[in-house]
Design a protein around this motif. Structure first.
Motif, PDB file in Angstrom:
ATOM      1  N   ILE A  33       0.851  -1.190   0.000  1.00 28.02           N
ATOM      2  CA  ILE A  33       0.000   0.000   0.000  1.00 28.02           C
ATOM      3  C   ILE A  33       0.884   1.235   0.000  1.00 28.02           C
ATOM      4  O   ILE A  33       1.918   1.269   0.663  1.00 28.02           O
ATOM      5  CB  ILE A  33      -0.962  -0.018   1.213  1.00 28.02           C
ATOM      6  CG1 ILE A  33      -1.924   1.157   1.161  1.00 28.02           C
ATOM      7  CG2 ILE A  33      -0.215  -0.080   2.515  1.00 28.02           C
ATOM      8  CD1 ILE A  33      -3.062   1.054   2.149  1.00 28.02           C
ATOM      9  N   GLN A  34       0.490   2.235  -0.784  1.00 25.68           N
ATOM     10  CA  GLN A  34       1.241   3.493  -0.823  1.00 25.68           C
ATOM     11  C   GLN A  34       0.779   4.370   0.328  1.00 25.68           C
ATOM     12  O   GLN A  34      -0.381   4.756   0.387  1.00 25.68           O
ATOM     13  CB  GLN A  34       0.994   4.222  -2.142  1.00 25.68           C
ATOM     14  CG  GLN A  34       1.854   3.757  -3.266  1.00 25.68           C
ATOM     15  CD  GLN A  34       1.691   4.649  -4.495  1.00 25.68           C
ATOM     16  OE1 GLN A  34       0.771   5.449  -4.573  1.00 25.68           O
ATOM     17  NE2 GLN A  34       2.586   4.497  -5.432  1.00 25.68           N
ATOM     18  N   LEU A  35       1.693   4.655   1.235  1.00 27.34           N
ATOM     19  CA  LEU A  35       1.376   5.463   2.410  1.00 27.34           C
ATOM     20  C   LEU A  35       2.362   6.606   2.554  1.00 27.34           C
ATOM     21  O   LEU A  35       3.456   6.572   1.999  1.00 27.34           O
ATOM     22  CB  LEU A  35       1.439   4.603   3.680  1.00 27.34           C
ATOM     23  CG  LEU A  35       0.449   3.471   3.811  1.00 27.34           C
ATOM     24  CD1 LEU A  35       0.768   2.652   5.041  1.00 27.34           C
ATOM     25  CD2 LEU A  35      -0.965   3.992   3.880  1.00 27.34           C
ATOM     26  N   GLU A  39       1.231   8.241   8.134  1.00 27.76           N
ATOM     27  CA  GLU A  39       0.265   7.146   8.116  1.00 27.76           C
ATOM     28  C   GLU A  39       0.878   5.871   8.682  1.00 27.76           C
ATOM     29  O   GLU A  39       0.229   5.131   9.418  1.00 27.76           O
ATOM     30  CB  GLU A  39      -0.237   6.904   6.696  1.00 27.76           C
ATOM     31  CG  GLU A  39      -1.117   8.004   6.173  1.00 27.76           C
ATOM     32  CD  GLU A  39      -1.497   7.833   4.731  1.00 27.76           C
ATOM     33  OE1 GLU A  39      -2.655   8.170   4.410  1.00 27.76           O
ATOM     34  OE2 GLU A  39      -0.670   7.368   3.934  1.00 27.76           O
ATOM     35  N   TRP A  63      -7.565   0.512  -5.857  1.00 30.84           N
ATOM     36  CA  TRP A  63      -7.543   1.612  -4.902  1.00 30.84           C
ATOM     37  C   TRP A  63      -8.353   1.245  -3.671  1.00 30.84           C
ATOM     38  O   TRP A  63      -9.430   0.664  -3.776  1.00 30.84           O
ATOM     39  CB  TRP A  63      -8.116   2.878  -5.535  1.00 30.84           C
ATOM     40  CG  TRP A  63      -7.304   3.359  -6.690  1.00 30.84           C
ATOM     41  CD1 TRP A  63      -7.419   2.964  -7.986  1.00 30.84           C
ATOM     42  CD2 TRP A  63      -6.235   4.287  -6.649  1.00 30.84           C
ATOM     43  NE1 TRP A  63      -6.480   3.614  -8.749  1.00 30.84           N
ATOM     44  CE2 TRP A  63      -5.745   4.434  -7.965  1.00 30.84           C
ATOM     45  CE3 TRP A  63      -5.647   5.025  -5.635  1.00 30.84           C
ATOM     46  CZ2 TRP A  63      -4.694   5.275  -8.272  1.00 30.84           C
ATOM     47  CZ3 TRP A  63      -4.600   5.876  -5.947  1.00 30.84           C
ATOM     48  CH2 TRP A  63      -4.140   5.995  -7.258  1.00 30.84           C
ATOM     49  N   HIS A  80      -1.413  13.826   7.047  1.00 31.70           N
ATOM     50  CA  HIS A  80      -2.233  13.272   5.978  1.00 31.70           C
ATOM     51  C   HIS A  80      -3.728  13.437   6.266  1.00 31.70           C
ATOM     52  O   HIS A  80      -4.136  13.674   7.396  1.00 31.70           O
ATOM     53  CB  HIS A  80      -1.907  11.784   5.809  1.00 31.70           C
ATOM     54  CG  HIS A  80      -2.261  10.968   7.009  1.00 31.70           C
ATOM     55  ND1 HIS A  80      -1.434  10.867   8.106  1.00 31.70           N
ATOM     56  CD2 HIS A  80      -3.358  10.244   7.305  1.00 31.70           C
ATOM     57  CE1 HIS A  80      -2.014  10.102   9.000  1.00 31.70           C
ATOM     58  NE2 HIS A  80      -3.184   9.709   8.551  1.00 31.70           N
ATOM     59  N   ARG A  84      -8.308   9.512   2.948  1.00 29.44           N
ATOM     60  CA  ARG A  84      -7.909   9.631   1.548  1.00 29.44           C
ATOM     61  C   ARG A  84      -7.873   8.271   0.865  1.00 29.44           C
ATOM     62  O   ARG A  84      -7.784   7.229   1.515  1.00 29.44           O
ATOM     63  CB  ARG A  84      -6.558  10.330   1.422  1.00 29.44           C
ATOM     64  CG  ARG A  84      -5.364   9.511   1.805  1.00 29.44           C
ATOM     65  CD  ARG A  84      -4.068  10.291   1.594  1.00 29.44           C
ATOM     66  NE  ARG A  84      -2.926   9.435   1.800  1.00 29.44           N
ATOM     67  CZ  ARG A  84      -2.321   8.759   0.844  1.00 29.44           C
ATOM     68  NH1 ARG A  84      -2.745   8.860  -0.391  1.00 29.44           N
ATOM     69  NH2 ARG A  84      -1.290   7.984   1.112  1.00 29.44           N
ATOM     70  N   ARG A  86      -6.165   5.334  -1.138  1.00 31.92           N
ATOM     71  CA  ARG A  86      -4.785   4.837  -1.168  1.00 31.92           C
ATOM     72  C   ARG A  86      -4.640   3.764  -2.233  1.00 31.92           C
ATOM     73  O   ARG A  86      -5.522   2.917  -2.394  1.00 31.92           O
ATOM     74  CB  ARG A  86      -4.404   4.279   0.199  1.00 31.92           C
ATOM     75  CG  ARG A  86      -4.379   5.372   1.252  1.00 31.92           C
ATOM     76  CD  ARG A  86      -4.467   4.821   2.650  1.00 31.92           C
ATOM     77  NE  ARG A  86      -4.478   5.906   3.618  1.00 31.92           N
ATOM     78  CZ  ARG A  86      -5.578   6.419   4.126  1.00 31.92           C
ATOM     79  NH1 ARG A  86      -6.745   5.974   3.776  1.00 31.92           N
ATOM     80  NH2 ARG A  86      -5.506   7.393   5.004  1.00 31.92           N
ATOM     81  N   LYS A  87      -3.512   3.770  -2.919  1.00 31.49           N
ATOM     82  CA  LYS A  87      -3.259   2.814  -3.990  1.00 31.49           C
ATOM     83  C   LYS A  87      -2.724   1.503  -3.414  1.00 31.49           C
ATOM     84  O   LYS A  87      -1.834   1.505  -2.567  1.00 31.49           O
ATOM     85  CB  LYS A  87      -2.234   3.395  -4.967  1.00 31.49           C
ATOM     86  CG  LYS A  87      -1.974   2.538  -6.165  1.00 31.49           C
ATOM     87  CD  LYS A  87      -1.002   3.231  -7.095  1.00 31.49           C
ATOM     88  CE  LYS A  87      -0.665   2.363  -8.278  1.00 31.49           C
ATOM     89  NZ  LYS A  87       0.272   3.044  -9.177  1.00 31.49           N
TER      90      LYS A  87
END
Length: 135
Positions: A33-35, A39, A63, A80, A84, A86-87
């Motif tokens: 996961i892109q954080l 986060e 996503w 953050h 939102r 997240r990818k």
């Protein structure tokens, strides 16, 4: 008698309690996961919730929506946004398998089951699920 130590691993895994109640799990995948940095610190402190979260395929990418990761308490103005999108990072063959399963119809969804640490990386276990009929 010595006092019991707190279990450090207890806070490094966030589980989705509603997932197994509302869905029957067909297939599980491990995704990155892109954080952002704050986060990761919030997840390490156990300040995340994925009970209402779901994953959605858009333009060949997966996503994560509605995952709530609380703002880091000691963050600054660059903290953050808690909800939102997240990818999720998956292998292409897994993305293709999920896309095909969702297109075939039925009551299918991609649901995150848990967020955990693998070494220093945050991983998300997502599952391809079928909704249980509840009357």
């Amino acid at each position: 008698m010595a006092a019991k130590k707190k279990d450090a691993a207890r806070f490094t895994e966030i589980r989705n309690a509603k997932a197994l109640r509302d869905f029957s799990v067909d297939e599980r995948f491990e995704a990155g996961i892109q954080l952002r940095g704050t986060e990761v610190k919030s997840i390490r402190a156990g300040r995340a919730q994925i009970s209402d979260a779901f994953a959605k395929e858009e333009k060949g990418e997966l996503w994560l929506h509605n995952a709530h990761i609380e703002q880091y308490a000691f963050g600054n103005i660059h903290n953050h946004d808690a909800k939102r999108i997240r990818k999720l990072l998956l292998h292409r063959r897994h993305l293709e398998r999920i896309r095909v399963a969702l297109e075939t119809g039925g009551n299918r969804a991609v649901v995150p089951l848990r967020i955990y640490f693998q070494a220093a990386l945050v991983k998300v276990e997502v599952a391809l699920c079928t909704g249980k009929k509840q009357f």
